[in-house]
Enzyme design. Structure first.
Site, PDB file in Angstrom:
ATOM      1  CE1 TYR A 136      -3.601  -2.288   0.869  1.00 59.83           C
ATOM      2  CE2 TYR A 136      -4.867  -0.544   1.227  1.00 59.83           C
ATOM      3  CZ  TYR A 136      -4.715  -1.768   0.812  1.00 59.83           C
ATOM      4  OH  TYR A 136      -6.158  -2.246   0.724  1.00 59.83           O
ATOM      5  CE  LYS A 186       1.542 -17.969  -2.596  1.00 61.04           C
ATOM      6  NZ  LYS A 186       0.614 -18.846  -2.427  1.00 61.04           N
ATOM      7  CG  ASP A 218      -2.325 -20.119  -1.160  1.00 59.68           C
ATOM      8  OD1 ASP A 218      -2.174 -20.044   0.141  1.00 59.68           O
ATOM      9  OD2 ASP A 218      -2.053 -20.739  -2.271  1.00 59.68           O
ATOM     10  CG  ASP A 242      -8.334  -4.299   1.256  1.00 58.73           C
ATOM     11  OD1 ASP A 242      -9.438  -4.029   1.889  1.00 58.73           O
ATOM     12  OD2 ASP A 242      -8.093  -4.339   0.018  1.00 58.73           O
ATOM     13  CG  ASP A 246     -14.057  -6.490   1.418  1.00 54.74           C
ATOM     14  OD1 ASP A 246     -13.747  -5.618   2.212  1.00 54.74           O
ATOM     15  OD2 ASP A 246     -14.667  -6.091   0.337  1.00 54.74           O
TER      16      ASP A 246
HETATM   17  C1  IPM Z   1     -10.815  -0.849   3.589  1.00 53.54           C
HETATM   18  C2  IPM Z   1     -10.614  -0.154   2.115  1.00 53.54           C
HETATM   19  C3  IPM Z   1      -9.638   0.774   1.785  1.00 53.54           C
HETATM   20  C4  IPM Z   1      -8.503  -0.162   1.844  1.00 53.54           C
HETATM   21  C5  IPM Z   1      -9.742   1.467   0.660  1.00 53.54           C
HETATM   22  C6  IPM Z   1     -10.982   2.454   0.497  1.00 53.54           C
HETATM   23  C7  IPM Z   1      -8.501   2.433   0.354  1.00 53.54           C
HETATM   24  O1  IPM Z   1     -10.878  -1.175   1.055  1.00 53.54           O
HETATM   25  O2  IPM Z   1     -10.566  -0.086   4.558  1.00 53.54           O
HETATM   26  O3  IPM Z   1     -10.780  -1.992   3.550  1.00 53.54           O
HETATM   27  O4  IPM Z   1      -8.059  -0.823   0.771  1.00 53.54           O
HETATM   28  O5  IPM Z   1      -7.714  -0.053   3.189  1.00 53.54           O
HETATM   29 MG    MG Z   2     -11.202  -3.000   2.006  1.00 52.05          MG
END
Ligand code: IPM
Ligand code: MG
Length: 347
Positions: A136, A186, A218, A242, A246
Site C-alpha cells: 500500500y 505468503k 491462499d 484487506d 471483505d
Molecule cells: C478498507 C478499504 C480501503 C483499503 C480503501 C478504501 C483504500 O478497502 O478499509 O478496507 O484498501 O484499505
Molecule cells: Mg477493503
C-alpha cells in the site's frame, strides 16, 4: 470527548448520521463532535481529498468516526488526489497501524451468511490487519520500459519493527480472547512474508500462553469458508488483511455489518465500517448503518474506555437484528433511517 466526524462520499453521510444519533443518545459527558470534509466531497470543495483543515481536526481530536470514501467521478484524477487518499493519508499521518476487524455471526442471522448456517454459526474471529506498510505504501508507479512497453509496479516491503509492533497487538488480542493467533502470509513465495513469519515466531517467545499457527494466504482464504470457526485471531499484512476482511464479512452475512478500529500507539483511533462508499445506492436510504454504529461502539471502547456504553450499543444492534430489522443487504426491506431508529429504541 472530542470526536471528529468525517462522513465522506456516497453512503458515508447516511450511515454516519445514524451512528452520530446513537452517540448523542447516550448522554456522554463532554461530547464534542467536529465535522470535517474528506474524499471526493473534500476534493470538490477544497481541491484535495484530505485538506489541511481536516487533518488539523483529526490531530486535535481524541477519536475519529469515519464514513466512507470513493467516487468514480474522481477516477480520472492523479492518484494523489483520489478520494482513497483521505483514508490512506489519515492512517499514515496519525500512525494508525493496527486495524481491528471483528467478525461474528449475530444470533438469528446464521441463515443470512453466504455459508451454510451450521458453518456460519461458529464464526467469532478478529482480524488484526497491519495498516501502515506493505505494498500500500511502497514506491509505485507506471513507467515505460526501454522497449516501449508500459510497466506498473508497487513495492511490497515490511521492516522488522513494523511487523513486531503489529505482532504484539495480535498476541495481546489473542490473550484477551481464545488464546490462539494465526499469522497469515505468503512465505512460500515472498521474502517480505518470510521476514514477517520469522518476526512472528520471535515475538511468540514473549507470549507462551498464546498458541501461534501460520497459514499461507491462499489456504487461509479457503479455510475461512471451509471452517471459519477454527479461527480466533488472525494477524496479517495490509493487503491480505484487506482482502480477507471483505471475505469474512460475507461469511457473517453482509459487509454492512463489519466495524473496524484503526489504532495508533495509545488510545487515539479512527473508527469506520469496513465497507466502501457504494455510490450506486447513495442517498436512497438503502445503506445498512449497523457497521458504522458498531464502529461507534468500538470508538467508545478503545479510545475512551467506556466498555459499558460500547456493550449497550452492541446489544441494541444485536436485538434490532434479532427482531428482524434488516436492510436489503440481508434480504430485508428496512431503510437506513429505520434501522437507526430500531437501534435507538432498543438503546
Ligand atoms: C478498507 C478499504 C480501503 C483499503 C480503501 C478504501 C483504500 O478497502 O478499509 O478496507 O484498501 O484499505
Ligand atoms: Mg477493503
Amino acid at each position: 470527548m472530542k470526536i471528529a466526524v468525517f462522513a465522506g462520499d456516497g453512503i458515508g453521510p447516511e450511515v454516519t448520521r445514524e451512528a452520530v444519533r446513537v452517540l448523542e443518545a447516550l448522554g456522554l459527558p463532554g461530547l464534542e463532535l467536529i465535522e470535517g470534509d474528506v474524499g471526493g466531497a473534500a476534493w470538490r470543495k477544497h481541491g484535495h481529498p484530505l485538506p489541511p483543515q481536516t487533518l488539523a481536526i483529526a490531530h486535535a481530536a481524541d477519536a475519529i468516526l469515519f464514513g466512507a470514501v470513493g467516487d468514480f467521478q474522481c477516477d480520472h484524477l492523479e492518484r494523489a488526489l483520489r478520494p482513497e487518499q483521505a483514508i490512506l493519508g489519515l492512517r499514515k499521518e496519525l500512525g494508525l497501524f493496527a486495524n481491528l476487524r471483528p467478525a461474528k455471526v449475530f444470533p438469528g442471522l446464521e441463515d443470512r451468511s453466504a455459508l451454510r448456517p451450521e458453518v456460519a454459526g461458529s464464526i467469532d474471529l478478529l482480524i488484526v490487519r497491519e495498516l501502515n506498510g506493505d505494498v500500500y505504501f511502497g514506491e509505485k508507479g507506471i513507467r515505460t520500459l526501454p522497449d516501449g512497453r508500459r510497466q506498473g509496479w508497487d513495492m511490497m516491503s515490511y521492516a522488522e519493527d513494523e511487523v513486531r509492533r503489529i505482532a504484539h497487538v495480535g498476541y495481546k488480542a489473542a490473550q484477551g480472547r481464545g488464546g490462539r493467533l494465526c499469522s497469515v502470509d505468503k512465505a512460500n513465495v515472498l521474502e517480505t512474508s518470510q521476514l514477517w513469519r520469522d518476526v512472528m515466531i520471535e515475538v511468540s517467545a514473549e507470549y507462551p500462553d498464546v498458541e501461534l499457527s501460520h497459514l499461507y494466504v491462499d489456504n487461509a482464504a479457503m479455510q475461512l469458508v471451509k471452517s471459519p470457526g477454527q479461527f480466533d485471531v488472525i494477524v496479517t499484512g495490509n493487503l491480505f488483511g484487506d482482502i480477507l476482511s471483505d471475505q469474512a464479512s460475507m461469511c457473517v452475512g453482509s459487509i454492512g455489518l463489519l466495524a473496524s478500529a484503526s489504532m495508533a500507539v495509545g488510545t487515539k483511533g479512527l473508527y469506520e465500517p469496513i465497507h466502501g462508499s457504494a455510490p450506486d445506492i447513495a442517498g436512497q436510504d438503502k445503506a445498512n448503518p449497523m457497521a458504522t454504529i458498531l464502529s461507534a461502539a468500538m470508538l467508545l471502547r478503545h479510545s475512551f474506555g467506556r466498555e459499558a456504553d460500547a456493550a449497550r450499543i452492541e446489544a441494541a444492534v444485536a436485538k434490532a437484528l434479532e427482531d428482524g430489522f434488516l436492510g436489503g443487504d440481508l434480504g430485508g426491506s428496512h431503510g437506513t433511517r429505520a434501522l437507526g431508529d430500531a437501534v435507538l429504541e432498543r438503546l
